[in-house]
Design an enzyme around this catalytic site. Structure first.
Site, PDB file in Angstrom:
ATOM      1  N   GLY A  40       0.830  -1.209   0.000  1.00  0.00           N
ATOM      2  CA  GLY A  40       0.000   0.000   0.000  1.00  0.00           C
ATOM      3  C   GLY A  40       0.862   1.256   0.000  1.00  0.00           C
ATOM      4  N   GLY A  44      -1.265   7.684   1.041  1.00  0.00           N
ATOM      5  CA  GLY A  44      -1.408   7.859   2.487  1.00  0.00           C
ATOM      6  C   GLY A  44      -0.117   7.681   3.261  1.00  0.00           C
ATOM      7  N   ASP A  92      -2.145  -7.436  -5.091  1.00  0.00           N
ATOM      8  CA  ASP A  92      -3.508  -7.284  -4.591  1.00  0.00           C
ATOM      9  C   ASP A  92      -3.687  -8.245  -3.422  1.00  0.00           C
ATOM     10  OD1 ASP A  92      -6.132  -7.090  -4.000  1.00  0.00           O
ATOM     11  OD2 ASP A  92      -6.853  -7.271  -6.067  1.00  0.00           O
ATOM     12  N   THR A 140      -7.988  -8.882   3.521  1.00  0.00           N
ATOM     13  CA  THR A 140      -7.004  -7.893   3.079  1.00  0.00           C
ATOM     14  C   THR A 140      -6.023  -7.540   4.199  1.00  0.00           C
ATOM     15  OG1 THR A 140      -8.712  -6.912   1.699  1.00  0.00           O
ATOM     16  CG2 THR A 140      -6.725  -5.603   2.056  1.00  0.00           C
ATOM     17  N   TYR A 196     -22.348  -9.479  10.717  1.00  0.00           N
ATOM     18  CA  TYR A 196     -21.272  -8.587  10.245  1.00  0.00           C
ATOM     19  C   TYR A 196     -21.464  -7.158  10.736  1.00  0.00           C
ATOM     20  CZ  TYR A 196     -18.038  -6.163   7.090  1.00  0.00           C
ATOM     21  OH  TYR A 196     -17.022  -5.394   6.576  1.00  0.00           O
TER      22      TYR A 196
HETATM   23  N1  LIG Z   1      -5.427   6.745   8.708  1.00  0.00           N
HETATM   24  C1  LIG Z   1      -5.646   6.382   9.956  1.00  0.00           C
HETATM   25  O1  LIG Z   1      -6.184   7.169  10.741  1.00  0.00           O
HETATM   26  C2  LIG Z   1      -5.233   5.042  10.442  1.00  0.00           C
HETATM   27  C3  LIG Z   1      -5.462   4.724  11.785  1.00  0.00           C
HETATM   28  C4  LIG Z   1      -5.092   3.474  12.244  1.00  0.00           C
HETATM   29  C5  LIG Z   1      -4.499   2.567  11.393  1.00  0.00           C
HETATM   30  N2  LIG Z   1      -4.299   2.871  10.080  1.00  0.00           N
HETATM   31  C6  LIG Z   1      -3.700   1.868   9.212  1.00  0.00           C
HETATM   32  O2  LIG Z   1      -2.703   2.441   8.420  1.00  0.00           O
HETATM   33  C7  LIG Z   1      -2.570   1.723   7.201  1.00  0.00           C
HETATM   34  C8  LIG Z   1      -2.448   2.708   6.038  1.00  0.00           C
HETATM   35  O3  LIG Z   1      -3.646   3.421   5.910  1.00  0.00           O
HETATM   36  P1  LIG Z   1      -3.774   4.876   5.302  1.00  0.00           P
HETATM   37  O4  LIG Z   1      -4.471   5.674   6.323  1.00  0.00           O
HETATM   38  O5  LIG Z   1      -2.505   5.329   4.753  1.00  0.00           O
HETATM   39  O6  LIG Z   1      -4.869   4.608   4.148  1.00  0.00           O
HETATM   40  P2  LIG Z   1      -4.762   4.634   2.559  1.00  0.00           P
HETATM   41  O7  LIG Z   1      -4.229   5.928   2.088  1.00  0.00           O
HETATM   42  O8  LIG Z   1      -6.097   4.198   2.071  1.00  0.00           O
HETATM   43  O9  LIG Z   1      -3.691   3.529   2.280  1.00  0.00           O
HETATM   44  C9  LIG Z   1      -3.987   2.180   2.283  1.00  0.00           C
HETATM   45  C10 LIG Z   1      -3.322   1.571   1.095  1.00  0.00           C
HETATM   46  O10 LIG Z   1      -3.638   0.184   1.075  1.00  0.00           O
HETATM   47  C11 LIG Z   1      -3.940  -0.161  -0.225  1.00  0.00           C
HETATM   48  N3  LIG Z   1      -4.780  -1.342  -0.325  1.00  0.00           N
HETATM   49  C12 LIG Z   1      -6.040  -1.523   0.101  1.00  0.00           C
HETATM   50  N4  LIG Z   1      -6.484  -2.738  -0.231  1.00  0.00           N
HETATM   51  C13 LIG Z   1      -5.480  -3.341  -0.900  1.00  0.00           C
HETATM   52  C14 LIG Z   1      -5.325  -4.601  -1.520  1.00  0.00           C
HETATM   53  N5  LIG Z   1      -6.318  -5.498  -1.541  1.00  0.00           N
HETATM   54  N6  LIG Z   1      -4.160  -4.887  -2.110  1.00  0.00           N
HETATM   55  C15 LIG Z   1      -3.159  -3.987  -2.132  1.00  0.00           C
HETATM   56  N7  LIG Z   1      -3.237  -2.789  -1.566  1.00  0.00           N
HETATM   57  C16 LIG Z   1      -4.395  -2.458  -0.975  1.00  0.00           C
HETATM   58  C17 LIG Z   1      -4.657   1.028  -0.793  1.00  0.00           C
HETATM   59  O11 LIG Z   1      -4.643   0.961  -2.182  1.00  0.00           O
HETATM   60  P3  LIG Z   1      -5.913   1.463  -3.044  1.00  0.00           P
HETATM   61  O12 LIG Z   1      -5.764   2.948  -3.120  1.00  0.00           O
HETATM   62  O13 LIG Z   1      -5.738   0.769  -4.349  1.00  0.00           O
HETATM   63  O14 LIG Z   1      -7.127   1.052  -2.309  1.00  0.00           O
HETATM   64  C18 LIG Z   1      -3.816   2.154  -0.219  1.00  0.00           C
HETATM   65  O15 LIG Z   1      -2.698   2.433  -1.033  1.00  0.00           O
HETATM   66  C19 LIG Z   1      -3.761   0.785   7.148  1.00  0.00           C
HETATM   67  O16 LIG Z   1      -3.330  -0.525   7.464  1.00  0.00           O
HETATM   68  C20 LIG Z   1      -4.681   1.292   8.221  1.00  0.00           C
HETATM   69  O17 LIG Z   1      -5.465   0.278   8.789  1.00  0.00           O
HETATM   70  C21 LIG Z   1      -4.652   4.103   9.602  1.00  0.00           C
END
Ligand SMILES: NC(=O)c1ccc[n+]([C@@H]2O[C@H](COP(=O)([O-])OP(=O)(O)OC[C@H]3O[C@@H](n4cnc5c(N)ncnc54)[C@H](OP(=O)(O)O)[C@@H]3O)[C@@H](O)[C@H]2O)c1
Ligand SMILES: *[C@@H]1O[C@H](CO)[C@@H](O)[C@H](O)[C@H]1NC(C)=O
Ligand SMILES: *[C@@H]1O[C@H](CO)[C@@H](O)[C@H](O)[C@H]1NC(C)=O
Ligand SMILES: *[C@@H]1O[C@H](CO)[C@@H](O)[C@H](O)[C@H]1NC(C)=O
Ligand SMILES: *[C@@H]1O[C@H](CO)[C@@H](O)[C@H](O)[C@H]1NC(C)=O
Length: 322
Positions: A40, A44, A92, A140, A196
């Site tokens: 990912g 982000g 993916d 995922t 769910y």
């Molecule tokens: N933001 C927060 O406040 C927060 C808080 C706690 C934990 N986190 C954790 O931090 C991590 C990063 O999140 P983020 O906030 O940076 O969100 P983000 O910008 O949505 O980044 C998540 C990334 O994961 C990718 N992804 C999702 N499903 C996927 C799949 N099936 N295969 C490959 N890549 C996939 C997305 O790609 P696509 O764009 O193609 O979907 C995106 O690039 C996550 O694990 C999240 O749970 C975030």
């Protein structure tokens, strides 16, 4: 640590806190000899992590399902330094076939592997099944990374042995691991649509991330492998992650504004745990705002961690036989 330091940004025992950025916590670190995969890494927190690791001269592999976004991310990094080492590979995580193909392609590159950052994730999506017929958030956030990590582990062990450099696995968990189904992991109803809850399914997958990290950490220590595994909560950051809950999150942010971080701050804990020399040998721990923190009781339950490991293995094997 806790709410006071989060709101004030005052540093904890590590010398860093909620206001620290990824660049600050890696200042002066030379990662020239490291190769890192970031799942990912095209958006982000993952993108900022990839950028800062490359800035510290690591060889970065962005693993993403959206190749256009990943190539854009690569160009963004190369704009700062055109000789930065960045590769883009398709992954993916909700398709075991894609995960196996990714591992094959990575192995074909013949690179070492020092750092694996399991960062990709989805949050609060409506009920749906993955390509392999498993509830999407569990598939995922947890199971995909479980399989990916297992496929890359021999490479990491080999690198650690050959180079004498400690390998590090970082799992992006979340404070949301506190809000899950009864008993933590709903083993008997993992795909049950009637019970769910989009929120609890996310919490369950993030609890699974910590349990998985702890169990893997235990196994690697037993083997004497020089690889650490830790989990982090990055903080609350407005990213694409909120796509299924944009309105809810915007309203929440109005009331809880001081608790939110920007993206450079959001990537700080990941980068700290991935690179900082202070954490040499530290494994099986949970970090928040660049400091060690105690996760929930369920997250430290060793019996539950073992059960999840066996359950995950079974799911991966049964999908393979289909
Ligand atoms: N933001 C927060 O406040 C927060 C808080 C706690 C934990 N986190 C954790 O931090 C991590 C990063 O999140 P983020 O906030 O940076 O969100 P983000 O910008 O949505 O980044 C998540 C990334 O994961 C990718 N992804 C999702 N499903 C996927 C799949 N099936 N295969 C490959 N890549 C996939 C997305 O790609 P696509 O764009 O193609 O979907 C995106 O690039 C996550 O694990 C999240 O749970 C975030
Ligand atoms: C990288 O590896 C080379 C060769 O082993 C070594 O000489 C050098 O000191 C290492 N650099 C860093 C920053 O660890
Ligand atoms: C650009 O990246 C390369 C490869 O990581 C590194 O050797 C070089 O020092 C970097 N240049 C600058 C100005 O940081
Ligand atoms: C986390 O760590 C372990 C190691 O547990 C790994 O196997 C697992 O797949 C990881 N992934 C995530 C995101 O949990
Ligand atoms: C693990 O790697 C570190 C360097 O990163 C080294 O100092 C340590 O001695 C290694 N430990 C083992 C058991 O090889």
């Amino acid at each position: 640590m806790g709410i006071f330091s989060l709101l004030t940004g005052i540093a904890g025992p590590s010398g860093f806190g909620s206001a620290s950025t990824a660049e600050q916590v890696t200042d002066g670190i030379d990662a020239t000899n490291l190769t890192a995969i970031i799942t990912g890494g095209a958006s982000g927190i993952g993108l900022e992590t990839a950028r800062v690791l490359a800035l510290r001269k690591a060889h970065v592999v962005i693993a993403a399902r959206n190749i256009d976004a990943a190539n854009e991310a690569k160009h963004l990094i190369l704009k700062d330094n055109e000789t930065a080492r960045v590769d883009v590979l398709k992954l993916d995580l909700c398709s075991m076939k894609s995960i196996r193909a990714f591992a094959d392609k990575f192995h074909a590159l013949n690179l070492p592997l020092n750092v694996l950052i399991n960062n990709a994730g989805v949050m609060f999506c409506p009920y749906q099944l993955s390509e392999d017929g498993i509830e999407m958030q569990f598939a995922t956030n947890h199971l995909g990374h479980f399989l990916l990590t297992n496929l890359l582990l021999d490479k990491m062990k080999g690198t650690a042995k050959a180079t004498g450099i400690e390998g590090r696995i970082v799992n992006l968990s979340s404070i949301a691991h506190l809000h899950t189904y009864e008993g933590g992991i709903s083993f008997d109803k993992i795909n049950d649509q009637r019970s769910y809850s989009d929120k609890k399914a996310y919490g369950q997958s993030k609890l699974a991330n910590i349990l998985h990290a702890n169990e893997l950490s235990r196994r690697l220590q037993e083997e004497g492998a020089n690889i650490t595994v830790n989990s982090v909560h990055p903080g609350l950051i407005m990213t694409n992650l909120m796509r299924h809950s944009a309105l809810l999150m915007r309203v929440l942010k109005v009331f809880t504004c001081p608790m939110w971080k920007n993206v450079p701050q959001g990537a700080a804990t990941t980068c700290y745990v991935a690179l900082h020399p202070k954490l040499k040998g530290v494994t099986g721990k949970y970090f928040l705002d660049c400091n060690e923190y105690t996760p929930s009781k369920l997250a430290t339950d060793e019996v539950l961690a073992k059960k999840l490991w066996d359950f995950s293995n079974k799911l991966v094997n049964s999908a393979q036989n289909n």
